[in-house]
Write a protein that holds these residues in place. Sequence first.
Motif, PDB file in Angstrom:
ATOM      1  N   THR A  13      43.071  35.189  45.397  1.00 34.25           N
ATOM      2  CA  THR A  13      44.225  34.295  45.513  1.00 34.25           C
ATOM      3  C   THR A  13      43.817  32.857  45.752  1.00 34.25           C
ATOM      4  OG1 THR A  13      45.525  36.114  46.442  1.00 34.25           O
ATOM      5  CG2 THR A  13      46.372  33.884  46.768  1.00 34.25           C
ATOM      6  N   SER A  14      42.875  32.648  46.661  1.00 33.69           N
ATOM      7  CA  SER A  14      42.504  31.279  47.021  1.00 33.69           C
ATOM      8  C   SER A  14      40.999  31.146  47.213  1.00 33.69           C
ATOM      9  CB  SER A  14      43.227  30.845  48.302  1.00 33.69           C
ATOM     10  OG  SER A  14      42.879  31.697  49.375  1.00 33.69           O
ATOM     11  N   ALA A  33      43.813  26.923  45.073  1.00 34.15           N
ATOM     12  CA  ALA A  33      44.281  28.188  44.501  1.00 34.15           C
ATOM     13  C   ALA A  33      43.344  28.644  43.388  1.00 34.15           C
ATOM     14  CB  ALA A  33      45.693  28.032  43.966  1.00 34.15           C
ATOM     15  N   THR A  34      42.898  29.879  43.437  1.00 29.60           N
ATOM     16  CA  THR A  34      41.996  30.416  42.409  1.00 29.60           C
ATOM     17  C   THR A  34      42.660  30.398  41.046  1.00 29.60           C
ATOM     18  OG1 THR A  34      41.177  31.917  44.120  1.00 29.60           O
ATOM     19  CG2 THR A  34      40.455  32.347  41.880  1.00 29.60           C
ATOM     20  N   SER A  35      43.952  30.707  41.018  1.00 28.89           N
ATOM     21  CA  SER A  35      44.661  30.826  39.738  1.00 28.89           C
ATOM     22  C   SER A  35      44.796  29.506  39.002  1.00 28.89           C
ATOM     23  CB  SER A  35      46.058  31.420  39.978  1.00 28.89           C
ATOM     24  OG  SER A  35      46.794  30.604  40.883  1.00 28.89           O
ATOM     25  N   ASN A  85      39.382  41.184  40.098  1.00 34.45           N
ATOM     26  CA  ASN A  85      40.501  40.420  40.652  1.00 34.45           C
ATOM     27  C   ASN A  85      40.457  38.932  40.299  1.00 34.45           C
ATOM     28  OD1 ASN A  85      41.603  42.708  41.929  1.00 34.45           O
ATOM     29  ND2 ASN A  85      40.158  42.484  43.628  1.00 34.45           N
ATOM     30  N   THR A 138      41.818  43.497  51.445  1.00 36.41           N
ATOM     31  CA  THR A 138      42.520  44.140  50.338  1.00 36.41           C
ATOM     32  C   THR A 138      41.724  45.329  49.839  1.00 36.41           C
ATOM     33  OG1 THR A 138      43.401  41.988  49.715  1.00 36.41           O
ATOM     34  CG2 THR A 138      43.590  43.735  48.091  1.00 36.41           C
TER      35      THR A 138
END
Length: 324
Positions: A13-14, A33-35, A85, A138
């Motif tokens: 996510t980050s 943010a990774t995205s 991921n 996670t």
Amino acid sequence: MTPVVAGIDIGGTSVVFGLVDRSGNCLADGKIATSDFPEPHDFAAAMTDEIRKLLASRSDLSLTGIGIGAPNGNYYRGTVEYAPNLAWKGIIPLAEMFRERFHLPSALTNDANAAAIGEMLFGGAQGMKDFIVITLGTGVGSGIVSGGELVYGHDGFAGEIGHTIYDPNGRQCNCGRRGCLETYASATGVCRTARELLDRDSQPSELRGLSGSNLTAVAIAEAASRGDKIALEVFETTGQILGLKLADSVAYTSPEAIFLFGGLANSANLIFEPTYRWMEHYMLNIFKGKVKLLPSGLKQGNVAVLGAAALIWNELSKTSENAG
């Protein structure tokens, strides 16, 4: 000027990053943010800019290296390889990208290995030669230190305790197999256990009022702390499974201690007490009573950054010793 390294931890996510001195103090940090970076080259360029901004804000600091913790990170090759991921596909030579941009030593490994080195340099494992760090997030990761050295194996991927199998016919894992430890002992695994118990047991529980994204490991821990019987059974079940697999892990390296690290470990005695009890129950007799189960000794808030920074400080220390 004070020498520092850049610690970068890449999550699904980050990405968190910071400048860390030799004593483990994070002197400046940031988050992106990774995205926002579906291409690794764009990420490396943006991350370079972010680190330079931090350095510009602290003219008293001198950058000496870059450490990176990443999923599916290969220490030997400095690559991120087929991380499930992340949007990045294939084998990404990330350490080399940072070496080219900063002309400084760069090192990369997976996040659990980085956590183990962080524990050894800055945390509760200072002075220990043999220990294991288990990251409960996670998923479930692990870093194994034996004889004072992190165990990487011949290919750089040693230490996948989270993907040792608890039940061959058990829960589907993202790795493609069934019954891996991380499908039971991770934050997501705890939620799956809660749903199964709620379906199977009709007794009252405050968890019944939670659905979908509201049924989290944190919510289950809060309910358990208030005495909710199903929530308490979730932790008992999780502790039994985790304790069994930790007892197996002890047989391989005979560690002095096992550290639990990450979000699920923050539930404190709810997870520590049953895990230790079941670990001792399943332990081979010659190991009983010898292995401590401890929380991470790293400073909360920037533990991932400290792990990545510890990786490169450790590499720089090796280089200095070899030169001497």
